[in-house]
Design a protein around this motif. Structure first.
Motif, PDB file in Angstrom:
ATOM      1  N   HIS A   1       0.834  -1.207   0.000  1.00 48.88           N
ATOM      2  CA  HIS A   1       0.000   0.000   0.000  1.00 48.88           C
ATOM      3  C   HIS A   1       0.866   1.254   0.000  1.00 48.88           C
ATOM      4  CE1 HIS A   1      -3.152   2.844   1.059  1.00 48.88           C
ATOM      5  NE2 HIS A   1      -2.445   3.211   2.108  1.00 48.88           N
ATOM      6  N   LEU A   2       1.931   1.263   0.811  1.00 46.75           N
ATOM      7  CA  LEU A   2       2.785   2.446   0.905  1.00 46.75           C
ATOM      8  C   LEU A   2       3.632   2.620  -0.340  1.00 46.75           C
ATOM      9  CD1 LEU A   2       3.820   2.149   4.655  1.00 46.75           C
ATOM     10  CD2 LEU A   2       2.193   3.740   3.639  1.00 46.75           C
ATOM     11  N   VAL A   3       4.025   1.534  -0.983  1.00 49.09           N
ATOM     12  CA  VAL A   3       4.762   1.639  -2.242  1.00 49.09           C
ATOM     13  C   VAL A   3       3.908   2.362  -3.284  1.00 49.09           C
ATOM     14  CG1 VAL A   3       5.588   0.280  -4.207  1.00 49.09           C
ATOM     15  CG2 VAL A   3       6.300  -0.314  -1.884  1.00 49.09           C
ATOM     16  N   GLN A   4       2.627   2.078  -3.289  1.00 50.70           N
ATOM     17  CA  GLN A   4       1.723   2.705  -4.256  1.00 50.70           C
ATOM     18  C   GLN A   4       1.394   4.147  -3.906  1.00 50.70           C
ATOM     19  OE1 GLN A   4      -1.737   0.195  -4.500  1.00 50.70           O
ATOM     20  NE2 GLN A   4      -0.616  -1.556  -5.313  1.00 50.70           N
ATOM     21  N   THR A   5       1.183   4.440  -2.627  1.00 50.81           N
ATOM     22  CA  THR A   5       0.694   5.773  -2.243  1.00 50.81           C
ATOM     23  C   THR A   5       1.797   6.785  -1.954  1.00 50.81           C
ATOM     24  OG1 THR A   5       0.513   5.064   0.071  1.00 50.81           O
ATOM     25  CG2 THR A   5      -1.456   4.849  -1.309  1.00 50.81           C
ATOM     26  N   LEU A   6       2.979   6.314  -1.528  1.00 50.31           N
ATOM     27  CA  LEU A   6       4.050   7.241  -1.137  1.00 50.31           C
ATOM     28  C   LEU A   6       5.218   7.245  -2.103  1.00 50.31           C
ATOM     29  CD1 LEU A   6       4.327   6.531   2.720  1.00 50.31           C
ATOM     30  CD2 LEU A   6       2.744   8.054   1.507  1.00 50.31           C
ATOM     31  N   ASP A   7       5.177   6.411  -3.138  1.00 50.61           N
ATOM     32  CA  ASP A   7       6.307   6.243  -4.050  1.00 50.61           C
ATOM     33  C   ASP A   7       7.544   5.734  -3.295  1.00 50.61           C
ATOM     34  OD1 ASP A   7       7.496   6.230  -6.542  1.00 50.61           O
ATOM     35  OD2 ASP A   7       8.286   8.265  -6.346  1.00 50.61           O
ATOM     36  N   ALA A   8       7.298   4.982  -2.216  1.00 50.86           N
ATOM     37  CA  ALA A   8       8.399   4.330  -1.509  1.00 50.86           C
ATOM     38  C   ALA A   8       8.837   3.110  -2.323  1.00 50.86           C
ATOM     39  CB  ALA A   8       7.954   3.909  -0.114  1.00 50.86           C
ATOM     40  N   HIS A   9      10.118   2.793  -2.271  1.00 48.72           N
ATOM     41  CA  HIS A   9      10.662   1.702  -3.074  1.00 48.72           C
ATOM     42  C   HIS A   9      11.052   0.537  -2.177  1.00 48.72           C
ATOM     43  CE1 HIS A   9      10.638   4.304  -6.551  1.00 48.72           C
ATOM     44  NE2 HIS A   9      11.341   5.200  -5.899  1.00 48.72           N
ATOM     45  N   LYS A  10      10.620  -0.637  -2.553  1.00 52.37           N
ATOM     46  CA  LYS A  10      10.904  -1.821  -1.739  1.00 52.37           C
ATOM     47  C   LYS A  10      12.397  -2.085  -1.614  1.00 52.37           C
ATOM     48  CE  LYS A  10       6.652  -4.530  -2.225  1.00 52.37           C
ATOM     49  NZ  LYS A  10       6.065  -5.813  -2.687  1.00 52.37           N
ATOM     50  N   ASP A  11      13.134  -1.879  -2.700  1.00 54.13           N
ATOM     51  CA  ASP A  11      14.567  -2.145  -2.612  1.00 54.13           C
ATOM     52  C   ASP A  11      15.249  -1.147  -1.681  1.00 54.13           C
ATOM     53  OD1 ASP A  11      13.957  -0.173  -4.545  1.00 54.13           O
ATOM     54  OD2 ASP A  11      15.969  -0.340  -5.390  1.00 54.13           O
ATOM     55  N   THR A  12      14.774   0.101  -1.681  1.00 54.32           N
ATOM     56  CA  THR A  12      15.331   1.098  -0.766  1.00 54.32           C
ATOM     57  C   THR A  12      15.023   0.729   0.682  1.00 54.32           C
ATOM     58  OG1 THR A  12      15.081   2.854  -2.425  1.00 54.32           O
ATOM     59  CG2 THR A  12      15.327   3.536  -0.128  1.00 54.32           C
ATOM     60  N   LEU A  13      13.777   0.340   0.938  1.00 56.75           N
ATOM     61  CA  LEU A  13      13.400  -0.063   2.294  1.00 56.75           C
ATOM     62  C   LEU A  13      14.232  -1.249   2.763  1.00 56.75           C
ATOM     63  CD1 LEU A  13       9.528   0.266   1.947  1.00 56.75           C
ATOM     64  CD2 LEU A  13      10.967   1.584   3.520  1.00 56.75           C
ATOM     65  N   ARG A  14      14.425  -2.214   1.891  1.00 55.64           N
ATOM     66  CA  ARG A  14      15.197  -3.402   2.244  1.00 55.64           C
ATOM     67  C   ARG A  14      16.660  -3.032   2.515  1.00 55.64           C
ATOM     68  NH1 ARG A  14      13.531  -6.309  -1.601  1.00 55.64           N
ATOM     69  NH2 ARG A  14      15.135  -5.702  -3.095  1.00 55.64           N
ATOM     70  N   ASP A  15      17.228  -2.143   1.694  1.00 55.30           N
ATOM     71  CA  ASP A  15      18.610  -1.729   1.905  1.00 55.30           C
ATOM     72  C   ASP A  15      18.771  -0.957   3.214  1.00 55.30           C
ATOM     73  OD1 ASP A  15      19.285  -2.901  -0.479  1.00 55.30           O
ATOM     74  OD2 ASP A  15      19.313  -1.027  -1.627  1.00 55.30           O
ATOM     75  N   LEU A  16      17.820  -0.087   3.515  1.00 55.01           N
ATOM     76  CA  LEU A  16      17.909   0.700   4.745  1.00 55.01           C
ATOM     77  C   LEU A  16      17.770  -0.182   5.976  1.00 55.01           C
ATOM     78  CD1 LEU A  16      15.738   3.812   3.757  1.00 55.01           C
ATOM     79  CD2 LEU A  16      18.220   3.753   4.042  1.00 55.01           C
ATOM     80  N   ALA A  17      16.838  -1.134   5.914  1.00 54.36           N
ATOM     81  CA  ALA A  17      16.566  -1.983   7.074  1.00 54.36           C
ATOM     82  C   ALA A  17      17.620  -3.069   7.254  1.00 54.36           C
ATOM     83  CB  ALA A  17      15.185  -2.611   6.952  1.00 54.36           C
ATOM     84  N   GLY A  18      18.200  -3.541   6.167  1.00 54.89           N
ATOM     85  CA  GLY A  18      19.165  -4.623   6.260  1.00 54.89           C
ATOM     86  C   GLY A  18      18.548  -5.933   6.690  1.00 54.89           C
ATOM     87  N   SER A  19      17.248  -6.064   6.516  1.00 56.60           N
ATOM     88  CA  SER A  19      16.544  -7.270   6.954  1.00 56.60           C
ATOM     89  C   SER A  19      15.186  -7.312   6.278  1.00 56.60           C
ATOM     90  CB  SER A  19      16.372  -7.261   8.476  1.00 56.60           C
ATOM     91  OG  SER A  19      15.677  -6.106   8.898  1.00 56.60           O
ATOM     92  N   THR A  20      14.488  -8.421   6.479  1.00 51.77           N
ATOM     93  CA  THR A  20      13.104  -8.495   6.016  1.00 51.77           C
ATOM     94  C   THR A  20      12.274  -7.492   6.809  1.00 51.77           C
ATOM     95  OG1 THR A  20      13.351 -10.821   5.464  1.00 51.77           O
ATOM     96  CG2 THR A  20      11.105 -10.010   5.759  1.00 51.77           C
ATOM     97  N   LEU A  21      11.453  -6.723   6.112  1.00 48.37           N
ATOM     98  CA  LEU A  21      10.737  -5.619   6.748  1.00 48.37           C
ATOM     99  C   LEU A  21       9.232  -5.792   6.596  1.00 48.37           C
ATOM    100  CD1 LEU A  21      11.141  -2.763   8.091  1.00 48.37           C
ATOM    101  CD2 LEU A  21      10.933  -1.810   5.803  1.00 48.37           C
ATOM    102  N   THR A  22       8.510  -5.643   7.691  1.00 48.77           N
ATOM    103  CA  THR A  22       7.052  -5.556   7.638  1.00 48.77           C
ATOM    104  C   THR A  22       6.641  -4.239   8.278  1.00 48.77           C
ATOM    105  OG1 THR A  22       6.922  -6.849   9.684  1.00 48.77           O
ATOM    106  CG2 THR A  22       6.564  -8.018   7.621  1.00 48.77           C
ATOM    107  N   ILE A  23       5.589  -3.626   7.724  1.00 46.70           N
ATOM    108  CA  ILE A  23       5.171  -2.284   8.132  1.00 46.70           C
ATOM    109  C   ILE A  23       3.713  -2.324   8.568  1.00 46.70           C
ATOM    110  CG2 ILE A  23       4.955   0.113   7.402  1.00 46.70           C
ATOM    111  CD1 ILE A  23       6.960  -0.602   5.111  1.00 46.70           C
TER     112      ILE A  23
END
Length: 352
Positions: free
Chosen positions: A44-66
């Motif tokens: 949902h956030l990827v669609q509404t905020l233009d957040a990128h999954k690869d960026t989130l994964r790189d920042l978190a350094g782990s599997t991420l759930t929001i």
């Protein structure tokens, strides 16, 4: 067979404690491994905020759930972590019509970064290192961001506040994702690193530089407020200690805006010295020292102090006051919005 043989050899009391421990671990693990993925809001956030999954994964350094804090999944997650403080944090700012929640990444003792599993695998990263973050939902408004994060009080009129709600929510989300790498660490350095890395990632994803400047300016103004409100540098009040960790504004201004350098390890003392100069200025003029919390009065005082050749200021305190001057004028000086230019097609991001 070996574990079962070991259980059989235990006495009844020890066996009962062993089963209770296993039950607690299973209950605790059900939060990040079952409940959080079911309620995950990443798509949902990827669609509404233009957040990128690869960026989130790189920042978190782990599997991420929001999760959003008002979700049923969020409340159930808090129950599985047997953490009453987490339930309180998730409810703060999410009740009623005034929604004021900006993000949170709770400690995860079994499967998160710096957890038992992470330590057992010597800090190795992988899909088994899972991180859950809480971020504001679509109920958050721009008015709330301005009112809660920008401490400019009446009669000041905000003449400029750049960006969209999605810009700020994306920055908040990236900030919390970085905290996934912090584990149980906290303090000024972790908040500074989360800001710095999230801002760089936001800009690398095509974000608005004026939004980054806006957030930095809000950090600067808030830090000055907090140091005036809590004047004792050794104050151990829990709220004072927590609020006064956010002294990274001038350091970020150097990193992103080319301002004078103020290393983070000197920022706390510099803010204390700058706040002391403002309180002294007010008292010498028969004003209450807490008048300096009111941004227009503080701005006028800062202009007087900076223009006084006899002002006894350390170089670091002068940097803090100058940063506050620029931050205040950033929001209060009318300006024309930059002309819109045609956007080129963005570089494709995998998994977005």
């Amino acid at each position: 067979m070996w574990p079962m043989d070991s259980f059989k050899k235990m006495g009844r009391v020890r066996r009962a404690f062993a089963y209770a421990g296993l039950g607690w671990m299973g209950f605790n693990l059900s939060g990040p491994l079952i409940v959080a993925p079911i309620g995950d809001q990443t798509d949902h956030l990827v669609q509404t905020l233009d957040a990128h999954k690869d960026t989130l994964r790189d920042l978190a350094g782990s599997t991420l759930t929001i999760l959003f804090p008002e979700q049923r999944a969020a409340k159930l997650y808090a129950i599985t972590q047997t953490n009453p403080d987490l339930r309180t944090l998730l409810s703060d700012g999410t009740t009623g019509s005034y929604y004021e929640f900006f993000g949170f990444q709770p400690a995860q003792y079994l499967v998160g970064p710096n957890s038992m599993l992470s330590v057992a695998t010597m800090g190795l990263r992988g899909p088994w290192i899972q991180c859950t973050v809480f971020t504001p939902s679509d109920r958050l408004t721009m008015d709330t961001i301005r009112g809660a994060l920008l401490p400019i009080h009446a009669p000041t009129k905000i003449a400029y506040f750049p960006g969209t709600l999605a810009d700020y929510r994306r920055l908040f989300l990236y900030h919390e994702a970085v905290h996934c790498r912090d584990g149980l660490k906290h303090g000024a350095e972790t908040e500074y690193n989360a800001d710095k890395q999230s801002m760089r990632a936001y800009l690398d994803d095509g974000g608005n530089p004026e939004v980054v400047r806006s957030v930095i300016s809000m950090r600067i103004l808030n830090a000055m407020n907090n140091h005036i409100f809590y004047p004792d540098i050794d104050d151990q009040n829990e709220e004072a200690v927590a609020l006064k960790e956010y002294v990274m504004g001038p350091t970020l201004a150097h990193d992103f805006l080319g301002a004078s350098p103020l290393p983070l390890d000197r920022a706390s003392q510099a803010h204390h010295d700058a706040a002391h100069a403002l309180r002294t200025y007010a008292q010498n003029r028969g004003q209450d020292a807490f008048d300096m919390i009111v941004a227009p009065m503080r701005h006028a005082a800062i202009l007087d102090i900076l223009s006084d050749p006899n002002a006894r200021l350390s170089p670091d305190a002068r940097i803090v006051l100058e940063a506050n001057r620029k931050a205040y004028e950033f929001f209060t000086s009318p300006r024309t919005a930059p002309a819109k230019t045609a956007k080129t097609a963005p570089t494709p991001h995998p998994n977005t």
